[in-house]
Design a protein around this motif. Structure first.
Motif, PDB file in Angstrom:
ATOM      1  N   UNK A 101     -14.994  -1.790   8.383  1.00 25.30           N
ATOM      2  CA  UNK A 101     -14.941  -1.151   9.696  1.00 25.30           C
ATOM      3  C   UNK A 101     -14.428  -2.132  10.750  1.00 25.30           C
ATOM      4  N   UNK A 102     -14.828  -3.386  10.658  1.00 26.20           N
ATOM      5  CA  UNK A 102     -14.362  -4.414  11.592  1.00 26.20           C
ATOM      6  C   UNK A 102     -12.847  -4.583  11.507  1.00 26.20           C
ATOM      7  N   UNK A 103     -12.288  -4.398  10.321  1.00 25.46           N
ATOM      8  CA  UNK A 103     -10.858  -4.643  10.104  1.00 25.46           C
ATOM      9  C   UNK A 103     -10.025  -3.368  10.194  1.00 25.46           C
ATOM     10  N   UNK A 104     -10.610  -2.286  10.651  1.00 23.12           N
ATOM     11  CA  UNK A 104      -9.924  -0.994  10.654  1.00 23.12           C
ATOM     12  C   UNK A 104      -8.582  -1.053  11.397  1.00 23.12           C
ATOM     13  N   UNK A 105      -8.560  -1.594  12.613  1.00 18.72           N
ATOM     14  CA  UNK A 105      -7.322  -1.653  13.389  1.00 18.72           C
ATOM     15  C   UNK A 105      -6.291  -2.556  12.716  1.00 18.72           C
ATOM     16  N   UNK A 106      -6.755  -3.665  12.131  1.00 20.52           N
ATOM     17  CA  UNK A 106      -5.839  -4.573  11.442  1.00 20.52           C
ATOM     18  C   UNK A 106      -5.225  -3.894  10.219  1.00 20.52           C
ATOM     19  N   UNK A 107      -6.039  -3.136   9.474  1.00 14.95           N
ATOM     20  CA  UNK A 107      -5.511  -2.396   8.326  1.00 14.95           C
ATOM     21  C   UNK A 107      -4.467  -1.370   8.767  1.00 14.95           C
ATOM     22  N   UNK A 108      -4.733  -0.671   9.861  1.00 12.00           N
ATOM     23  CA  UNK A 108      -3.783   0.328  10.351  1.00 12.00           C
ATOM     24  C   UNK A 108      -2.465  -0.326  10.735  1.00 12.00           C
ATOM     25  N   UNK A 109      -2.525  -1.480  11.391  1.00  9.65           N
ATOM     26  CA  UNK A 109      -1.305  -2.191  11.779  1.00  9.65           C
ATOM     27  C   UNK A 109      -0.516  -2.635  10.554  1.00  9.65           C
ATOM     28  N   UNK A 110      -1.221  -3.163   9.564  1.00  6.89           N
ATOM     29  CA  UNK A 110      -0.557  -3.580   8.326  1.00  6.89           C
ATOM     30  C   UNK A 110       0.064  -2.384   7.620  1.00  6.89           C
ATOM     31  N   UNK A 111      -0.664  -1.304   7.521  1.00  5.08           N
ATOM     32  CA  UNK A 111      -0.180  -0.101   6.837  1.00  5.08           C
ATOM     33  C   UNK A 111       1.037   0.487   7.550  1.00  5.08           C
ATOM     34  N   UNK A 112       1.041   0.434   8.879  1.00  2.00           N
ATOM     35  CA  UNK A 112       2.187   0.938   9.633  1.00  2.00           C
ATOM     36  C   UNK A 112       3.425   0.109   9.338  1.00  2.00           C
ATOM     37  N   UNK A 113       3.270  -1.198   9.282  1.00  2.00           N
ATOM     38  CA  UNK A 113       4.418  -2.062   9.007  1.00  2.00           C
ATOM     39  C   UNK A 113       4.925  -1.886   7.580  1.00  2.00           C
ATOM     40  N   UNK A 114       4.038  -1.575   6.650  1.00  2.00           N
ATOM     41  CA  UNK A 114       4.448  -1.378   5.263  1.00  2.00           C
ATOM     42  C   UNK A 114       4.845   0.062   4.978  1.00  2.00           C
ATOM     43  N   UNK A 115       4.762   0.919   6.002  1.00  2.00           N
ATOM     44  CA  UNK A 115       5.186   2.316   5.901  1.00  2.00           C
ATOM     45  C   UNK A 115       4.413   3.076   4.818  1.00  2.00           C
ATOM     46  N   UNK A 116       3.102   2.861   4.818  1.00  6.32           N
ATOM     47  CA  UNK A 116       2.211   3.612   3.944  1.00  6.32           C
ATOM     48  C   UNK A 116       1.195   4.352   4.817  1.00  6.32           C
ATOM     49  N   UNK A 117       0.404   5.243   4.211  1.00  2.71           N
ATOM     50  CA  UNK A 117      -0.555   6.042   4.971  1.00  2.71           C
ATOM     51  C   UNK A 117      -1.503   5.153   5.773  1.00  2.71           C
ATOM     52  N   UNK A 118      -1.636   5.448   7.054  1.00  2.00           N
ATOM     53  CA  UNK A 118      -2.460   4.638   7.950  1.00  2.00           C
ATOM     54  C   UNK A 118      -3.912   5.124   7.911  1.00  2.00           C
ATOM     55  N   UNK A 279      12.043  -2.740   5.782  1.00  2.00           N
ATOM     56  CA  UNK A 279      11.502  -2.851   4.429  1.00  2.00           C
ATOM     57  C   UNK A 279      12.487  -3.435   3.416  1.00  2.00           C
ATOM     58  N   UNK A 280      13.770  -3.034   3.472  1.00  2.00           N
ATOM     59  CA  UNK A 280      14.707  -3.483   2.438  1.00  2.00           C
ATOM     60  C   UNK A 280      15.563  -4.657   2.881  1.00  2.00           C
ATOM     61  N   UNK A 281      15.230  -5.292   3.994  1.00  2.00           N
ATOM     62  CA  UNK A 281      16.015  -6.439   4.463  1.00  2.00           C
ATOM     63  C   UNK A 281      15.700  -7.673   3.624  1.00  2.00           C
ATOM     64  N   UNK A 282      16.685  -8.522   3.445  1.00  2.00           N
ATOM     65  CA  UNK A 282      16.465  -9.800   2.755  1.00  2.00           C
ATOM     66  C   UNK A 282      15.388 -10.601   3.474  1.00  2.00           C
ATOM     67  N   UNK A 283      15.326 -10.512   4.803  1.00  2.00           N
ATOM     68  CA  UNK A 283      14.359 -11.292   5.568  1.00  2.00           C
ATOM     69  C   UNK A 283      13.012 -10.599   5.717  1.00  2.00           C
ATOM     70  N   UNK A 284      12.778  -9.504   4.996  1.00  3.18           N
ATOM     71  CA  UNK A 284      11.434  -8.923   4.946  1.00  3.18           C
ATOM     72  C   UNK A 284      10.521  -9.911   4.218  1.00  3.18           C
TER      73      UNK A 284
END
Length: 343
Positions: A101-118, A279-284
Motif C-alpha cells: 500500500x505504501x508503494x501504490x503510487x510508485x507501482x502505478x508510475x512504473x506500470x505507466x512507463x512500462x505500458x502495462x495495467x496500472x 519502449x522499443x528505443x535502443x536507449x530504453x
C-alpha cells in the motif's frame, strides 16, 4: 588482461539521485553489493556461479522466469527506490502487509512507463517487467519531473575538437573473437554516425577518447555493462556474458545476448544521451533483444545534441559549411542581380 573485480562490500542504501555511470543489470534475489573500481563504487548483484552456469543456456524468456521465481515484494521496493520511482526509504521499516500500500503510487508510475495495467499492486506483469535485464541508471531523477514519452539528454557533450572520436579496446571478451567485437562495436558507432554526422575511428587504447574494456562483475545474465557521460569516455562490458556478435542477433546461440545492440545503448550514454521512455528505443533502460537499429526517438536524441547528418553537424564543421554555402548562394544571387541591371 580482463579485470576481475573481487572482494565486494555491502552497499549503502540507494537513493534516487541519478548516478553518473550506467550499469545494465538483472536484479535477482541476492543482496546488492558495492565493488570498488578505479572510477568509484559500482553496484552489482551477488550471484551463485553454479546457479548461473546451470541457467546460462536458457532463452531470455526462460531466464526472466527463473529470476522472477525469487523476486519478492522487498526486492520490488528496492527496485522502485533504486530507479527513481520512490524518493523515500520509509518502506524499509514497514511489514509486508503495509508495504504494498505504501508503494501504490510508485507501482502505478512504473506500470505507466512500462505500458502495462496500472493496478498499483505487485502483480505478475509488474514482476516480469522488473526481472528484465536493464540499465542501472535511474529512469526518473525525481518523480515529479518524469516525462511519459520522450528521450532525455545529459548536460555534457563532446566538442568539435574531439572529433573524430577515437575508439580503443583496453580489454577483449573471451567469449568473442577480437575482430568480431571490434567490428560489432564500430558498426554500432556507425549507426550513430549515419544519422548525426559524427565521426569515429579505431585507435589504440592509450590516448583514445573512448576506451572499451571487459571486466568480471557477476557472470552471465547479471551486469551487462556500464558507460559514463562525456567526457569520461569509458565503457565496460561483462566478460562472462554469452555475447553474440552477429548482426542482427536473430538466429544466435541459445542464451546469447546481442553485443551490437548493447554497444549501441552504452555508446549512446558515452555520447551524452540518457534513457528513453519509448519502449522499443535502443536507449530504453531494458535490454532490447529484437531492436537492432536506432529508432526515431534515438535519432531525435542524438540530433538534439549534435545536429543531423543531412543538415550539417555542429562538431564536424557541418553547420559552418552550411552557413558558408548559404553565404555563397547569397553572393551569387547578388552578383547575378547586379549583372542583370548592367545589361
Amino acid at each position: 588482461m580482463v579485470n576481475d573485480l573481487k572482494e565486494p562490500l555491502m552497499a549503502k542504501p540507494i537513493k534516487s539521485k541519478a548516478p553518473e555511470p550506467c550499469l545494465i543489470s538483472v536484479i535477482a534475489s541476492a543482496p546488492i553489493l558495492t565493488v570498488n573500481t578505479d572510477e568509484g563504487e559500482t553496484n552489482t548483484t551477488e550471484t551463485d556461479n553454479s546457479t548461473i552456469s546451470s541457467t546460462e543456456n536458457l532463452s531470455l524468456d526462460d531466464q526472466i522466469d527463473f529470476v522472477c521465481q525469487t523476486f519478492n515484494l522487498t526486492l520490488a521496493a528496492e527496485y522502485l527506490e533504486r530507479y527513481g520511482y520512490s524518493d523515500s526509504d520509509v518502506w524499509r521499516s514497514l511489514p509486508d502487509d503495509e508495504l504494498e500500500e505504501e508503494l501504490r503510487e510508485a507501482f502505478i508510475l512504473f506500470q505507466a512507463k512500462q505500458e502495462i495495467a496500472q493496478t498499483g499492486i505487485f502483480d505478475n506483469a509488474t514482476k516480469h517487467e522488473m526481472c528484465i535485464p536493464r540499465c542501472d541508471f535511474p529512469d526518473i531523477v525525481t518523480p515529479k519531473s518524469s516525462r511519459v514519452k520522450r528521450y532525455k539528454i545529459g548536460k555534457e557533450r563532446w566538442d568539435s575538437g574531439d572529433f573524430p572520436l577515437t575508439v580503443g579496446f583496453s580489454d577483449y571478451s573471451t567469449r568473442m573473437g577480437r575482430q568480431d567485437q571490434e567490428r560489432a562495436f564500430m558498426r554500432a558507432a556507425d549507426s550513430w554516425a549515419r544519422v548525426s554526422g559524427l565521426s569515429f575511428k579505431k585507435g589504440p587504447a592509450r590516448g583514445s577518447k573512448i576506451t572499451i574494456g571487459f571486466a568480471h562483475y557477476d557472470g552471465p545474465w547479471g551486469v551487462l555493462g556500464k558507460a559514463w557521460f562525456p567526457k569520461t569516455g569509458r565503457i565496460v562490458f561483462e566478460n562472462k556474458e554469452n555475447w553474440e556478435s552477429k548482426i542482427p542477433n536473430r538466429g544466435g546461440a541459445q542464451g546469447s545476448l546481442a553485443f551490437y545492440s548493447v554497444a549501441m545503448h552504452e555508446l549512446g550514454h558515452a555520447l551524452g544521451i540518457s534513457h528513453s521512455n519509448v519502449k522499443n528505443a535502443i536507449m530504453h533502460p531494458q535490454y532490447q533483444r529484437d531492436v537492432v537499429n536506432l529508432q526515431n526517438d534515438d535519432i531525435r536524441a542524438i540530433t538534439a545534441l549534435y545536429g543531423s547528418a543531412g543538415r550539417g553537424n555542429r562538431n564536424n564543421g557541418g553547420t559552418n559549411n552550411n552557413r558558408n554555402n548559404r553565404s555563397g548562394r547569397n553572393r551569387n544571387r547578388n552578383n547575378k542581380g547586379r549583372n542583370n541591371r548592367r545589361n
